[in-house]
Design an enzyme around this catalytic site. Structure first.
Site, PDB file in Angstrom:
ATOM      1  N   ASP A 222     -13.615   5.924  -4.719  1.00  0.00           N
ATOM      2  CA  ASP A 222     -12.307   5.475  -5.172  1.00  0.00           C
ATOM      3  C   ASP A 222     -12.307   3.953  -5.032  1.00  0.00           C
ATOM      4  OD1 ASP A 222      -9.750   5.212  -6.101  1.00  0.00           O
ATOM      5  OD2 ASP A 222      -8.854   6.689  -4.740  1.00  0.00           O
TER       6      ASP A 222
HETATM    7  C1  BGC Z   1      -6.671   5.661  -7.283  1.00  0.00           C
HETATM    8  C2  BGC Z   1      -7.613   6.381  -8.228  1.00  0.00           C
HETATM    9  C3  BGC Z   1      -7.825   5.553  -9.473  1.00  0.00           C
HETATM   10  C4  BGC Z   1      -8.345   4.188  -9.067  1.00  0.00           C
HETATM   11  C5  BGC Z   1      -8.616   3.272 -10.246  1.00  0.00           C
HETATM   12  C6  BGC Z   1      -7.105   4.236  -7.034  1.00  0.00           C
HETATM   13  O1  BGC Z   1      -6.138   3.526  -6.313  1.00  0.00           O
HETATM   14  O2  BGC Z   1      -6.583   6.358  -6.065  1.00  0.00           O
HETATM   15  O3  BGC Z   1      -7.112   7.642  -8.563  1.00  0.00           O
HETATM   16  O4  BGC Z   1      -8.705   6.201 -10.343  1.00  0.00           O
HETATM   17  O5  BGC Z   1      -7.385   3.556  -8.229  1.00  0.00           O
HETATM   18  O6  BGC Z   1      -7.433   2.880 -10.865  1.00  0.00           O
END
Ligand code: BGC
Length: 795
Positions: A222
């Site tokens: 993530d």
């Molecule tokens: C989220 C993810 C997301 C990523 C990119 C993160 O803060 O938890 O689900 O894909 O950001 O935007």
């Protein structure tokens, strides 16, 4: 493929390998020209494909959110949606879409509840498998997330989830297991820890993910979840976003010193090369993208939204006759939520509000009754002119002192700089617009951002302040920065020159500036009491009242959990007052997750719309007039009162641990165990016809049941099969979902429906693996977890 991967790997030196295992940008995987490997953009996500940039000039189709899609209980519908997602991805040059979100609805307070499918692992797993299969059939990777136990948002970067192995295997891991079986090419690991180890370094990446499940794709972190250089020896394959901070140069040194074996890096590179071949970024031609015209995309989103709407109560008021005179009330009638907030956000080119949709088919009088004034509305396009172009919109300029580095014509009041390198060179960002009042009165004019901000109206400074963020989550700081506003009395047609400036914050090295900037207004309003009274008065005079209520981005979004289940503002009071004067009151609930509905037995109908995507209004019109059935069944239990909710807590203890002490009893399993009745049970939902189920028979693990449509219009019913085990040696839920199947039946006709129950439905996790307790289970078939008229023994 393996030989090809080895051949490519052999051409890479250590720096070349390390370049591939970190992003090259905010939403971009690195390429390698010498290998013929293109850079690979990736994009959120679960309910639409935003693309690499957060920019209204590059709009996206906005799809129904997770709860809405899961409420259809229709994997075939998800297969159609998957094709549209793949189409959108290809249109935007995206190789992987960061979805679906398959964490579970453990607590209704979870901030990303709207984005996840269900409280039940089987429903979640089947919906995820359909998403993965259909998106990837078109050569675009899906990316189920977040592995694992990222079921709430409080302290999400640090929270340590304590859950026993059986609970993890049977509940939280199961949707990932099914997604891997469905062939997922990428899986995102989570921010949180499980049993004290952050998920990007957790042994659960080796076993079961890469071990017994045989996942051969890419584990992507993530965003910013990679926490150490040495952790690169563990299971995360790709660190996002880029350019690298903890990997890259520090990792090269760690490998050279022997702290991280080069073989671990090679293994990651192999997976990334395999991924690149799969998505067509290396060899061969990408799979042809599915075709969708704008009209076809809109038709699908409209149909999907209706298919997910859950009619939980109807005393016969619905469907409404054409041209019924309705009072359309509630804050979400004209300012609805099409989608949830956070990384799932996309910017649609076109939306239909409930007001627009219902005006097309009914005779509508509208006033909101309650305004949720927590927020300025990003300035509507029809009120502003770009002084540079003279066309509707704003002028955005990047300023370095008096030098203008760039000028853009923009058509949104809400601008998001997300890894903006150009802004990093500018000292300030400026918005200019000519605002034209379309009604006389007191206007609120303001700005939402962080840092040194200034608002000038007709050349005079109205606000000058250094705005700071009180919260803890960076996503909240960017997406929902604090707002400041001033009141100005404007005559109808009066114009005001507006200038907003904000000093650019320090750029993130290599990535650029990350900043949200809103220029917002609120039109003159009646006093709260006058507005409320006007709505009640309109309801009194109408044939029927439709009240559209819901949550706001301030209380339900990524980045934080909810603190209660109430509708914000005076919405409950409004519904009660309207219901008191109009017995034909229909309430539409526009939230992504359960809210308390204290008036629910006093109104004629309650329809849950969730966050239904860009065609909200059109789908709502279809459902309220009966052009379409409300197709949804609850994917999550809807509580009557927060105090009844069996699993609620999302706040870690002082040591940072969140203990899943309820074990396997989550969602309806916990409600059944506690013997408390919710407002509406899991699986419940009404259509516009009536049904009879009969003749359940079982052969092996296959059940058949006869479904008769006893009403006078065609309809779709969702047959749900649950298992139970009386006098079990093993601790078990009272009953658990084993399978489901939707069927469409003509009026007066019967269909025989076959339900294949997977072996796993009969198994439980033990210290030595999956096991089956010998003897018979009881099979229950019906239309919700508590409406189960047919039973049979099954072994
Ligand atoms: C989220 C993810 C997301 C990523 C990119 C993160 O803060 O938890 O689900 O894909 O950001 O935007």
């Amino acid at each position: 493929m393996d030989d090809r991967i080895e051949e490519l790997l052999a051409k890479l030196d250590l720096p070349g390998k390390l370049r591939l295992i970190s992003g090259s940008g905010m939403f971009r995987m690195a390429g390698d020209p010498a290998l013929g490997l293109a850079e690979m953009p990736v994009s959120d996500g679960p309910s639409g494909v935003r693309g690499e940039h957060w920019d209204e000039r590059d709009p996206s189709v906005s799809l129904p959110s997770g709860t809405a899609v899961a409420a259809s209980w229709d994997p075939e519908l998800l297969a159609e949606i998957g094709a549209l997602i793949a189409h959108e991805a290809r249109r935007k040059g995206v190789y992987a879409v960061l979805g679906p979100t398959i964490n579970l609805h453990r607590s209704p307070l979870g901030g990303r509840h709207f984005e996840c499918f269900s409280e039940d692992p089987v429903l979640t797993a089947e919906m995820s498998a359909a998403y993965v299969t259909s998106v990837q059939a078109h050569g675009v990777s899906a990316c189920p997330k977040h592995y694992v136990a990222n079921d709430s948002e409080t302290d999400r970067f640090t929270v340590d989830i304590q859950a026993d192995d059986r609970t993890l295997r049977e509940l939280y891991l199961y949707p990932f297991e099914r997604s891997v079986q469905a062939g997922a090419w990428m899986v995102m690991d989570a921010y949180n820890s499980v049993h004290g180890v952050t998920m990007t370094e957790n042994r659960l990446l080796d076993e079961p993910l890469k071990g017994s499940w045989g996942f051969d794709g890419v584990v992507v972190s993530d965003w910013t979840a990679v926490r150490s250089t040495a952790g690169a020896a563990k299971g995360t394959d790709l660190a996002m976003p880029g350019p690298p901070m903890l990997w890259g140069a520090p990792l090269e040194e760690a490998v050279r010193k022997g702290e991280v074996p080069e073989s671990a890096i090679d293994e990651k590179v192999r997976r990334i090369l395999r991924f690149a071949i799969r998505v067509g970024a290396l060899d061969g031609e990408p799979t042809p993208a599915p075709e969708f015209s704008d009209a076809q995309a809109q038709e699908l989103v409209r149909r999907a939204a209706a298919a997910g709407m859950v009619l939980v109560r109807n005393d016969g008021v619905l469907p409404l006759a054409p041209r019924t005179e309705i009072a359309l009330l509630g804050p979400h009638a004209a300012l609805p939520r099409f989608m949830g907030g956070g990384s799932a956000t996309v910017i649609p080119a076109h939306t239909t509000t409930p007001l627009e949709g219902l005006e097309a088919v009914l005779s509508v009088t509208h006033t909101p009754g309650v305004r949720l004034a927590e927020k300025l509305v990003p300035v509507p396009l029809e009120l502003v002119t770009d002084p540079e172009t003279g066309t509707p919109g704003l002028s955005l300029r990047y300023l370095d002192g008096d030098t203008v580095l760039d000028t853009q014509h923009r058509t949104a009041g809400n601008l998001m700089l997300f890894g903006d390198k150009k802004a990093a060179e500018a000292g300030a960002i400026e918005i200019r617009a000519r605002l034209r009042a379309d009604v006389a009165g007191d206007w609120q004019i303001g700005v939402g951002t962080l840092g040194e901000a200034r608002l000038e109206l007709d050349g005079e400074t109205a606000i000058s302040e250094t705005i700071t963020f009180e919260g803890t989550d960076p996503v909240g700081a960017i997406l929902y920065p604090p707002q400041r506003s001033v009141t100005r009395a404007l005559a109808d047609g009066q114009e005001v020159e507006v200038r907003v400036t904000v000093a650019t914050p320090p750029a993130i090295p290599g990535l650029g500036v990350v900043l949200g900037l809103t220029f917002g207004v609120t039109r003159p309003q009646r006093s709260e009491e006058e507005e409320f009274a006007a709505a009640v008065d309109a309801a009194r005079k109408a044939d029927a009242a439709v009240v559209v209520v819901g949550t706001t981005e301030q209380i339900e979004s990524e980045g934080f959990d909810r603190t209660d289940l109430r509708l914000p503002g005076r919405q409950d009071e409004l519904v009660a007052a309207v219901a008191a004067v109009n017995p034909r009151t229909i309430v539409v609930v526009n939230s992504g997750a359960p809210v308390e509905l204290p008036w629910r037995d006093d109104v004629a109908a309650v329809l849950l719309s969730w966050f239904p995507g860009q065609e909200f209004g059109a789908a709502l019109a279809d459902v309220l007039t009966g052009a379409a059935e409300p197709g949804g069944r609850l994917p999550t239990t809807w509580p009557a009162r927060i105090d009844d909710v069996p699993v609620l807590n999302t706040t870690p203890d002082n040591a940072g641990a969140l203990r899943y002490t309820e074990g396997i009893h989550v969602g309806y399993r916990a409600w059944l165990k506690n013997e408390v009745a919710p407002a509406y049970p899991f699986g419940h939902g009404l259509g516009y016809t009536t049904w009879e189920l009969s003749d359940l028979s079982v052969t092996g693990r296959t059940a058949t049941v006869t479904v008769t449509n006893t009403g006078d219009r065609a309809g779709r019913q969702v047959l749900q099969a649950y298992l139970s085990r009386e006098d079990s040696e093993v601790e078990r839920p009272v009953r658990w979902l084993a399978g489901f199947r939707g069927v469409t039946v003509e009026p007066g006709a019967s269909e025989t429906v076959t339900l294949e129950l997977p072996a796993r439905a009969f198994e439980h996790w033990t210290e030595t693996g999956w096991a089956v307790e010998p003897g018979a289970f009881t099979l229950h078939v019906g239309t919700s977890v508590t409406e189960l008229p047919l039973t049979a023994d099954i072994a």
